[in-house]
Design a protein around this motif. Structure first.
Motif, PDB file in Angstrom:
ATOM      1  N   ASP A  95       0.818  -1.209   0.000  1.00 28.63           N
ATOM      2  CA  ASP A  95       0.000   0.000   0.000  1.00 28.63           C
ATOM      3  C   ASP A  95       0.855   1.264   0.000  1.00 28.63           C
ATOM      4  OD1 ASP A  95      -2.647  -1.419   0.549  1.00 28.63           O
ATOM      5  OD2 ASP A  95      -1.391  -2.121   2.208  1.00 28.63           O
ATOM      6  N   SER A 115       0.450   8.749  -6.282  1.00 30.21           N
ATOM      7  CA  SER A 115      -0.651   7.862  -5.880  1.00 30.21           C
ATOM      8  C   SER A 115      -1.307   7.199  -7.084  1.00 30.21           C
ATOM      9  CB  SER A 115      -1.711   8.662  -5.110  1.00 30.21           C
ATOM     10  OG  SER A 115      -1.144   9.312  -4.000  1.00 30.21           O
ATOM     11  N   ARG A 136       4.974   0.804  -9.600  1.00 30.47           N
ATOM     12  CA  ARG A 136       3.531   0.732  -9.860  1.00 30.47           C
ATOM     13  C   ARG A 136       3.045  -0.709  -9.809  1.00 30.47           C
ATOM     14  NH1 ARG A 136      -0.903   0.411 -12.963  1.00 30.47           N
ATOM     15  NH2 ARG A 136      -2.186   2.292 -13.251  1.00 30.47           N
ATOM     16  N   GLY A 157      -2.671   2.708  -3.690  1.00 29.75           N
ATOM     17  CA  GLY A 157      -1.389   2.800  -3.012  1.00 29.75           C
ATOM     18  C   GLY A 157      -0.593   4.011  -3.443  1.00 29.75           C
ATOM     19  N   CYS A 158       0.477   4.304  -2.707  1.00 29.49           N
ATOM     20  CA  CYS A 158       1.280   5.477  -3.052  1.00 29.49           C
ATOM     21  C   CYS A 158       2.768   5.212  -2.881  1.00 29.49           C
ATOM     22  CB  CYS A 158       0.844   6.703  -2.254  1.00 29.49           C
ATOM     23  SG  CYS A 158       1.185   6.636  -0.493  1.00 29.49           S
ATOM     24  N   PHE A 159       3.533   5.994  -3.595  1.00 29.81           N
ATOM     25  CA  PHE A 159       4.988   5.944  -3.632  1.00 29.81           C
ATOM     26  C   PHE A 159       5.480   7.304  -3.140  1.00 29.81           C
ATOM     27  CE2 PHE A 159       8.775   5.995  -6.807  1.00 29.81           C
ATOM     28  CZ  PHE A 159       9.647   5.573  -5.830  1.00 29.81           C
ATOM     29  N   LEU A 179       2.286  -2.040  -6.223  1.00 31.87           N
ATOM     30  CA  LEU A 179       1.322  -1.319  -5.390  1.00 31.87           C
ATOM     31  C   LEU A 179      -0.099  -1.804  -5.651  1.00 31.87           C
ATOM     32  CD1 LEU A 179       2.622   2.361  -5.593  1.00 31.87           C
ATOM     33  CD2 LEU A 179       2.337   1.030  -3.494  1.00 31.87           C
TER      34      LEU A 179
END
Length: 241
Positions: free
Chosen positions: A122, A238, A146, A153-155, A149
């Motif tokens: 996530d 995101s 990507r 989800g976010c990075f 996730l």
């Protein structure tokens, strides 16, 4: 850097003439006593910013090194924390010294450009690793993030504003990058570490091309420059929910 706890000049020279993986294997026991480790002030600031967006379930520290970012994830993730790095030496130090209370922590040896996970996370974070990727590799790297996730989800990762052209910091980074380019032109294997190759405008565009919605959040603890721009930002990329 040359304190009794840190690496000697000779050790740094041997590291710089090795591959990236071998160099970090050699540096690992003393890495936390060098300026290359992300400062606690940055880790804590990112942790506070992510806590306002969380909680999250499963978190991944990309290019985790000796595991400094795992503590950040342990504060904002309820389920599990995973650190991934391709240096076995760095992971060995992380396993030995990073044991945060709370979620389960796992350490995985893998290349960030070929992550061995499905969409299991996530939140993905990364601290200070992007200088080890050439600009042409970033689209593939962001595509890998990507792919691991889950929807929504976010990075997230911090970005320090570059020094002003003509400043001492500017010339120091320029000089370092020039030395590394000369080294890689005359010596094999290459050691990829360029401080000036990671440009915010390019990164923003490449993250959007990978399918992310990108937000820039100023980290107020570090103040602003004379022109009013933040000294340190957190990029939050995101995915749709």
């Amino acid at each position: 850097m040359f304190s009794p706890e840190g690496p000697s000049l000779r050790e740094l020279a041997v590291q710089a003439l090795s591959s990236v993986e071998r160099g970090y294997d050699l540096l690992a026991p003393k890495f936390d006593h060098t300026p290359f480790r992300t400062p606690d002030s940055v880790l804590n600031s990112v942790g506070r910013a992510l806590a306002r967006r969380g909680p999250f379930e499963a978190g991944l520290d990309l290019c985790c090194g000796t595991g400094a970012g795992a503590g950040v994830l342990a504060r904002v993730c309820r389920g599990s924390v995973t650190g991934v790095d391709f240096s076995q030496g760095m992971l060995a130090v992380a396993r030995e010294q990073v044991r945060p209370a709370g979620p389960r922590v796992d350490w995985v040896r893998a290349d960030a450009r070929a992550l061995p996970f499905g969409p299991a996370f996530d939140l993905v974070v990364s601290f200070g690793a992007f200088g080890h990727f050439l600009p042409c590799e970033l689209p593939g790297l962001f595509g890998q993030v990507r792919s691991v996730l889950r929807p929504g989800g976010c990075f997230a990762f911090p970005v320090v504003a570059p020094p002003r052209p003509g400043s001492l910091g500017y010339w120091m980074l320029l000089g370092f990058d020039l030395v590394m380019r000369v080294r890689n032109a005359v010596w094999r294997p290459p050691f990829v570490m360029y401080y000036r190759a990671f440009r915010l405008t390019d990164v923003h565009r490449q993250l959007e091309a990978a399918g992310f919605h990108v937000d820039l959040e100023a980290l107020p603890e570090f103040g602003r420059r004379d022109d009013g721009s933040p000294r340190v930002r957190m990029i939050v990329a995101s995915l749709p929910g």
